[in-house]
Design a protein around this motif. Structure first.
Motif, PDB file in Angstrom:
ATOM      1  N   THR A   1       0.266   5.958  -5.866  1.00 44.09           N
ATOM      2  CA  THR A   1       0.132   7.271  -5.300  1.00 44.09           C
ATOM      3  C   THR A   1       0.559   8.480  -6.332  1.00 44.09           C
ATOM      4  O   THR A   1       1.650   8.400  -6.634  1.00 44.09           O
TER       5      THR A   1
ATOM      6  N   THR B   1       7.559  -0.962   6.793  1.00 40.80           N
ATOM      7  CA  THR B   1       7.389   0.160   5.916  1.00 40.80           C
ATOM      8  C   THR B   1       8.501   0.417   5.301  1.00 40.80           C
ATOM      9  O   THR B   1       9.532   0.477   5.863  1.00 40.80           O
TER      10      THR B   1
ATOM     11  N   GLN C   1       0.899  -1.247   0.059  1.00 39.18           N
ATOM     12  CA  GLN C   1       0.060   0.109   0.017  1.00 39.18           C
ATOM     13  C   GLN C   1       0.632   1.080   0.012  1.00 39.18           C
ATOM     14  O   GLN C   1       1.571   1.627   0.958  1.00 39.18           O
TER      15      GLN C   1
ATOM     16  N   SER D   1       1.063   5.220  -0.145  1.00 42.05           N
ATOM     17  CA  SER D   1       0.597   6.605   0.247  1.00 42.05           C
ATOM     18  C   SER D   1       1.400   7.758   0.313  1.00 42.05           C
ATOM     19  O   SER D   1       2.741   7.593   0.311  1.00 42.05           O
ATOM     20  N   GLY D   2       0.912   8.905   0.623  1.00 39.71           N
ATOM     21  CA  GLY D   2       1.704  10.095   0.880  1.00 39.71           C
ATOM     22  C   GLY D   2       1.928  11.172  -0.492  1.00 39.71           C
ATOM     23  O   GLY D   2       2.557  11.862  -0.044  1.00 39.71           O
TER      24      GLY D   2
ATOM     25  N   LEU E   1       6.687   9.698   0.747  1.00 41.48           N
ATOM     26  CA  LEU E   1       5.974   8.468   0.409  1.00 41.48           C
ATOM     27  C   LEU E   1       6.096   7.248   1.275  1.00 41.48           C
ATOM     28  O   LEU E   1       7.215   7.016   1.704  1.00 41.48           O
ATOM     29  N   SER E   2       5.216   6.462   1.691  1.00 39.71           N
ATOM     30  CA  SER E   2       5.245   5.290   2.587  1.00 39.71           C
ATOM     31  C   SER E   2       4.827   4.100   1.683  1.00 39.71           C
ATOM     32  O   SER E   2       3.626   4.121   0.957  1.00 39.71           O
ATOM     33  N   CYS E   3       5.499   2.972   1.705  1.00 38.14           N
ATOM     34  CA  CYS E   3       4.851   1.564   1.197  1.00 38.14           C
ATOM     35  C   CYS E   3       4.845   0.643   2.530  1.00 38.14           C
ATOM     36  O   CYS E   3       6.023   0.386   3.180  1.00 38.14           O
TER      37      CYS E   3
ATOM     38  N   CYS F   1      10.067   3.969   3.163  1.00 38.53           N
ATOM     39  CA  CYS F   1       9.647   5.233   2.912  1.00 38.53           C
ATOM     40  C   CYS F   1      10.446   6.003   1.705  1.00 38.53           C
ATOM     41  O   CYS F   1      11.668   5.510   1.817  1.00 38.53           O
TER      42      CYS F   1
END
Length: 126
Positions: free
Chosen positions: A120, A77, A4, A6-7, A19-21, A79
């Motif tokens: 994203t 995570t 997932q 995001s960011g 951004l984060s995964c 980043c």
């Protein structure tokens, strides 16, 4: 296995985004994690990655010195800190995982990544 990302967002030239995964269904530290991007009408390109075996990182020439990839095993995570953003950084950013043994010449090649998250969107205004 799910990833997932995001960011993403809208930022002005010179701004920053992180951004984060987030991985679920597997332990992220056992895979090489890469960030890729795809701008409209262009092919997907490798941006950065961090290799599982030795934590070696690699960056595309276009983002060296501006982007930093990092991994937080406790949070499962990875980043991507993006600083000094430029309009040409505008794209949809994807994170991906590879369980293959990657070498320097393949670390940023999307062909060798077997799990992909949704993208994203990052937009850098001039």
């Amino acid at each position: 296995v799910q990833l997932q990302a995001s960011g993403g967002g809208l930022v002005q030239t010179g701004g920053s985004l992180r951004l984060s995964c987030l991985a679920s269904g597997f332990t992220l530290q056992y895979a090489t994690i890469g960030w890729f991007r795809q701008a409209p009408g262009k092919e997907r390109e490798g941006v950065s990655c961090i290799r599982n075996s030795d934590r070696r990182t690699k960056y595309a020439e276009s983002v060296k010195g501006r982007f930093t990839i990092s991994r937080d095993n406790a949070k499962n995570t990875v980043c991507l800190q993006m600083n000094s953003l430029k309009p040409e950084d505008t794209a949809v950013y994807f994170c991906a995982a590879s369980t293959n043994g990657l070498i320097s010449t393949t670390m940023l090649n999307p062909y060798y990544y077997n799990y992909w998250g949704q993208g994203t969107e990052v937009t850098v205004s001039s």
